[in-house]
Design a protein around this motif. Structure first.
Motif, PDB file in Angstrom:
ATOM      1  N   TRP A   1      99.668  -9.906  57.916  1.00 22.94           N
ATOM      2  CA  TRP A   1      99.974  -8.591  57.966  1.00 22.94           C
ATOM      3  C   TRP A   1     100.573  -8.012  59.125  1.00 22.94           C
ATOM      4  O   TRP A   1      99.763  -8.097  60.200  1.00 22.94           O
ATOM      5  CB  TRP A   1      99.147  -7.535  57.092  1.00 22.94           C
ATOM      6  CG  TRP A   1      99.663  -6.365  56.692  1.00 22.94           C
ATOM      7  CD1 TRP A   1     100.924  -5.892  57.171  1.00 22.94           C
ATOM      8  CD2 TRP A   1      98.815  -5.577  55.779  1.00 22.94           C
ATOM      9  NE1 TRP A   1     100.921  -4.648  56.404  1.00 22.94           N
ATOM     10  CE2 TRP A   1      99.843  -4.513  55.592  1.00 22.94           C
ATOM     11  CE3 TRP A   1      97.714  -5.559  55.213  1.00 22.94           C
ATOM     12  CZ2 TRP A   1      99.452  -3.464  54.667  1.00 22.94           C
ATOM     13  CZ3 TRP A   1      97.339  -4.638  54.103  1.00 22.94           C
ATOM     14  CH2 TRP A   1      98.184  -3.495  54.046  1.00 22.94           C
TER      15      TRP A   1
ATOM     16  N   MET B   1     103.116  -5.206  61.288  1.00 20.65           N
ATOM     17  CA  MET B   1     103.643  -3.634  61.198  1.00 20.65           C
ATOM     18  C   MET B   1     104.439  -3.360  62.497  1.00 20.65           C
ATOM     19  O   MET B   1     104.032  -2.401  63.166  1.00 20.65           O
ATOM     20  CB  MET B   1     102.449  -2.573  61.135  1.00 20.65           C
ATOM     21  CG  MET B   1     101.526  -2.738  59.747  1.00 20.65           C
ATOM     22  SD  MET B   1      99.840  -2.714  59.922  1.00 20.65           S
ATOM     23  CE  MET B   1      99.502  -4.266  60.702  1.00 20.65           C
TER      24      MET B   1
ATOM     25  N   TRP C   1      98.527   8.105  49.597  1.00 22.66           N
ATOM     26  CA  TRP C   1      99.702   7.160  49.587  1.00 22.66           C
ATOM     27  C   TRP C   1     100.399   7.582  48.306  1.00 22.66           C
ATOM     28  O   TRP C   1      99.675   7.856  47.273  1.00 22.66           O
ATOM     29  CB  TRP C   1      99.437   5.824  49.661  1.00 22.66           C
ATOM     30  CG  TRP C   1      98.848   5.489  51.045  1.00 22.66           C
ATOM     31  CD1 TRP C   1      97.529   5.265  51.363  1.00 22.66           C
ATOM     32  CD2 TRP C   1      99.569   5.224  52.293  1.00 22.66           C
ATOM     33  NE1 TRP C   1      97.178   4.787  52.672  1.00 22.66           N
ATOM     34  CE2 TRP C   1      98.586   4.840  53.294  1.00 22.66           C
ATOM     35  CE3 TRP C   1     100.967   5.299  52.854  1.00 22.66           C
ATOM     36  CZ2 TRP C   1      98.938   4.429  54.573  1.00 22.66           C
ATOM     37  CZ3 TRP C   1     101.129   4.943  53.984  1.00 22.66           C
ATOM     38  CH2 TRP C   1     100.188   4.380  54.804  1.00 22.66           C
TER      39      TRP C   1
ATOM     40  N   TYR D   1     104.000   5.655  46.482  1.00 27.94           N
ATOM     41  CA  TYR D   1     105.102   4.472  46.719  1.00 27.94           C
ATOM     42  C   TYR D   1     106.363   4.675  45.774  1.00 27.94           C
ATOM     43  O   TYR D   1     106.274   5.272  44.854  1.00 27.94           O
ATOM     44  CB  TYR D   1     104.193   3.272  46.626  1.00 27.94           C
ATOM     45  CG  TYR D   1     103.726   2.984  45.363  1.00 27.94           C
ATOM     46  CD1 TYR D   1     104.698   2.273  44.359  1.00 27.94           C
ATOM     47  CD2 TYR D   1     102.697   2.948  44.792  1.00 27.94           C
ATOM     48  CE1 TYR D   1     104.265   1.941  42.986  1.00 27.94           C
ATOM     49  CE2 TYR D   1     102.092   2.921  43.495  1.00 27.94           C
ATOM     50  CZ  TYR D   1     102.773   2.390  42.645  1.00 27.94           C
ATOM     51  OH  TYR D   1     102.600   2.001  41.342  1.00 27.94           O
TER      52      TYR D   1
ATOM     53  N   ALA E   1     109.597  -5.222  47.720  1.00 29.58           N
ATOM     54  CA  ALA E   1     109.228  -4.541  48.752  1.00 29.58           C
ATOM     55  C   ALA E   1     108.823  -3.267  48.243  1.00 29.58           C
ATOM     56  O   ALA E   1     109.077  -2.803  47.017  1.00 29.58           O
ATOM     57  CB  ALA E   1     110.304  -4.166  49.941  1.00 29.58           C
TER      58      ALA E   1
ATOM     59  N   PHE F   1     106.460   3.240  51.077  1.00 25.86           N
ATOM     60  CA  PHE F   1     105.373   4.098  51.147  1.00 25.86           C
ATOM     61  C   PHE F   1     105.479   5.555  51.668  1.00 25.86           C
ATOM     62  O   PHE F   1     106.260   5.400  52.928  1.00 25.86           O
ATOM     63  CB  PHE F   1     104.016   3.299  52.042  1.00 25.86           C
ATOM     64  CG  PHE F   1     103.474   2.135  51.037  1.00 25.86           C
ATOM     65  CD1 PHE F   1     102.606   2.409  49.938  1.00 25.86           C
ATOM     66  CD2 PHE F   1     103.878   1.003  51.350  1.00 25.86           C
ATOM     67  CE1 PHE F   1     102.221   1.459  49.305  1.00 25.86           C
ATOM     68  CE2 PHE F   1     103.437  -0.164  50.464  1.00 25.86           C
ATOM     69  CZ  PHE F   1     102.502   0.114  49.602  1.00 25.86           C
TER      70      PHE F   1
ATOM     71  N   SER G   1     106.678   3.928  55.717  1.00 24.86           N
ATOM     72  CA  SER G   1     106.905   2.173  55.932  1.00 24.86           C
ATOM     73  C   SER G   1     107.755   1.842  54.566  1.00 24.86           C
ATOM     74  O   SER G   1     107.732   2.404  53.578  1.00 24.86           O
ATOM     75  CB  SER G   1     105.716   1.553  56.094  1.00 24.86           C
ATOM     76  OG  SER G   1     105.066   1.471  54.992  1.00 24.86           O
TER      77      SER G   1
ATOM     78  N   THR H   1     107.390  -2.153  53.064  1.00 28.68           N
ATOM     79  CA  THR H   1     106.867  -3.274  53.294  1.00 28.68           C
ATOM     80  C   THR H   1     107.385  -4.328  52.637  1.00 28.68           C
ATOM     81  O   THR H   1     107.671  -4.107  51.223  1.00 28.68           O
ATOM     82  CB  THR H   1     105.486  -3.020  52.716  1.00 28.68           C
ATOM     83  OG1 THR H   1     104.565  -1.992  53.682  1.00 28.68           O
ATOM     84  CG2 THR H   1     104.516  -4.579  52.779  1.00 28.68           C
TER      85      THR H   1
ATOM     86  N   LEU I   1     102.781  -9.967  54.511  1.00 28.75           N
ATOM     87  CA  LEU I   1     103.228  -8.301  54.482  1.00 28.75           C
ATOM     88  C   LEU I   1     103.910  -8.090  55.790  1.00 28.75           C
ATOM     89  O   LEU I   1     103.222  -8.173  56.758  1.00 28.75           O
ATOM     90  CB  LEU I   1     102.036  -7.546  54.129  1.00 28.75           C
ATOM     91  CG  LEU I   1     101.412  -7.931  52.802  1.00 28.75           C
ATOM     92  CD1 LEU I   1      99.759  -8.344  53.070  1.00 28.75           C
ATOM     93  CD2 LEU I   1     101.201  -6.633  52.171  1.00 28.75           C
ATOM     94  N   THR I   2     104.941  -7.607  55.685  1.00 31.26           N
ATOM     95  CA  THR I   2     105.818  -7.041  57.039  1.00 31.26           C
ATOM     96  C   THR I   2     105.989  -5.516  56.584  1.00 31.26           C
ATOM     97  O   THR I   2     107.071  -5.357  55.861  1.00 31.26           O
ATOM     98  CB  THR I   2     106.960  -7.718  57.263  1.00 31.26           C
ATOM     99  OG1 THR I   2     106.709  -9.428  57.144  1.00 31.26           O
ATOM    100  CG2 THR I   2     107.586  -7.408  58.524  1.00 31.26           C
ATOM    101  N   SER I   3     105.387  -4.694  57.177  1.00 27.94           N
ATOM    102  CA  SER I   3     105.485  -3.293  57.060  1.00 27.94           C
ATOM    103  C   SER I   3     106.217  -2.779  58.016  1.00 27.94           C
ATOM    104  O   SER I   3     105.705  -2.615  59.040  1.00 27.94           O
ATOM    105  CB  SER I   3     104.273  -2.679  57.089  1.00 27.94           C
ATOM    106  OG  SER I   3     103.373  -3.038  55.807  1.00 27.94           O
TER     107      SER I   3
ATOM    108  N   LEU J   1     107.437   0.119  59.946  1.00 29.43           N
ATOM    109  CA  LEU J   1     107.077   1.627  60.283  1.00 29.43           C
ATOM    110  C   LEU J   1     108.098   2.521  60.614  1.00 29.43           C
ATOM    111  O   LEU J   1     109.111   2.095  61.523  1.00 29.43           O
ATOM    112  CB  LEU J   1     105.813   1.550  60.784  1.00 29.43           C
ATOM    113  CG  LEU J   1     104.694   0.904  60.831  1.00 29.43           C
ATOM    114  CD1 LEU J   1     103.619   1.014  61.687  1.00 29.43           C
ATOM    115  CD2 LEU J   1     104.095   0.848  59.445  1.00 29.43           C
TER     116      LEU J   1
END
Length: 355
Positions: free
Chosen positions: A263, A265, A293, A295, A305, A308, A322, A324, A336-338, A340
């Motif tokens: 993960w 960010m 949150w 989404y 994806a 959020f 973000s 994700t 997981l690549t968030s 931001l």
């Protein structure tokens, strides 16, 4: 990944690689519009360029790793093309000529800049949640690309913007990156690429070989996994992940992850690898430390994806937080690549806030 198709490009008896597909030369605009454009009619120029705009934008993204840089480069390239359109005589493909202009513009843009990076490029993974970190403003971060902006939804096009492939391209020098994308992704011949880049076919073949060697370890192909799972199962996975996060469901979230999950960010420099570290981060930060949150399900880089939104007391609503991007292995989340930042949302056609 796409680079694995290189083996089908080599000819044992020839020094020239032959791509799997070749751009057609029958894409010339209507002769009247071309003539008007060459005479200075900007409306005619817009008409002949418009059918190629989306694919040129995606090309600039592959080269630069950022949709914002891609938009700037495309605008610059089209200005250059407009100023030089009177020198386009129509003997070849307008598409090839525009790709030549766009590629040179991207190479100029890359000159003197640092490569686009992800947190994994900066250092080892953190073993426990880091809560006092600040964004790294000195790093040029890789950014997401919305599927809705792709020129088509074909398997090959989605594969050509997968996050792992775009990240791997950043390891290549500009000439190798350009040669690889033009040959492997877009199907131009070595001769055409040499002409575009004002060099020899031997130089292009050498650049392709070096690029192939550098990217040899980039074997992940998300499209294979996603096609095997099917759209319904993929959507169930991403919805289950987003729901677990929004409801603070740690057990539900962990059940979706692989043992070696990562993960990250960007623009935060810390990242996490392994179920224990990712769980510690998830429980400490998004599940209990951030607030409410919301989404929206979306798609980025040919992958599932989730966008959020985080509750903001002062604004009295949930603000964009973000995008994700999920990388799957079977029906579990491996990465997981968030990304931001509210700046990512407009290109996805997403609102800045939701209730």
């Amino acid at each position: 990944m796409i680079v694995n198709r290189y083996d089908r490009g080599f000819e044992a008896e020839s020094s020239v690689m032959t791509p799997k597909t070749s751009p057609g030369s029958g894409d010339l605009p209507h002769k009247e519009d071309l003539a008007r454009a060459r005479a200075g009619d900007d409306a005619a120029f817009s008409r002949i360029v418009e059918p190629l705009r989306r694919e040129l934008r995606a090309h600039c993204y592959r080269m630069l790793g950022s949709i914002h840089d891609a938009d700037d480069a495309l605008q610059d390239a089209l200005v250059r093309a407009w100023r030089a359109i009177d020198r386009f005589e129509g003997r070849g493909s307008l598409r090839s000529w525009l790709y030549s202009v766009a590629t040179r513009t991207c190479l100029d843009s890359m000159s003197g800049r640092s490569r686009r990076a992800l947190p994994i490029d900066l250092g080892p993974a953190s073993l426990h949640a880091v809560t006092d970190t600040a964004p790294r403003e000195d790093v040029a971060w890789l950014g997401p690309y919305p599927d809705s902006a792709l020129p088509s939804s074909t398997y090959e096009v989605r594969e050509s913007v997968e996050l792992a492939f775009i990240a791997a391209l950043q390891d290549l020098p500009g000439n190798q990156r350009a040669a690889l994308v033009l040959f492997e992704v877009l199907g131009f011949s070595v001769g055409e690429i040499a002409e575009m880049m004002d060099t020899s076919t031997a130089s292009i073949n050498s650049a392709l070989q070096r690029a192939r060697t550098t990217l040899a370890k980039s074997t992940d192909r998300q499209q294979v996994t996603l096609r095997r799972l099917g759209d319904d199962r993929v959507r169930r996975v991403v919805t289950a992940y987003a729901t677990a996060l929004s409801e603070g469901d740690a057990d539900g979230l962990v059940a979706l992850l692989t043992e070696d999950v990562t993960w990250s960010m960007p623009p935060l420099p810390h990242w996490y690898r392994g179920l224990a570290a990712v769980t510690d981060f998830a429980v400490t930060v998004p599940l209990t430390g951030c607030g409410s949150w919301r989404y929206r399900i979306t798609r980025a880089n040919g992958q599932p994806a989730a966008a959020f939104y985080l509750w903001d007391e002062a604004a009295g609503t949930h603000l964009a937080w973000s995008i994700t991007v999920l990388t799957l292995r079977d029906d579990r989340i491996r990465d997981l690549t968030s990304f931001l930042g509210r700046q990512h949302f407009p290109s996805f056609g997403l609102p800045d806030a939701i209730a």
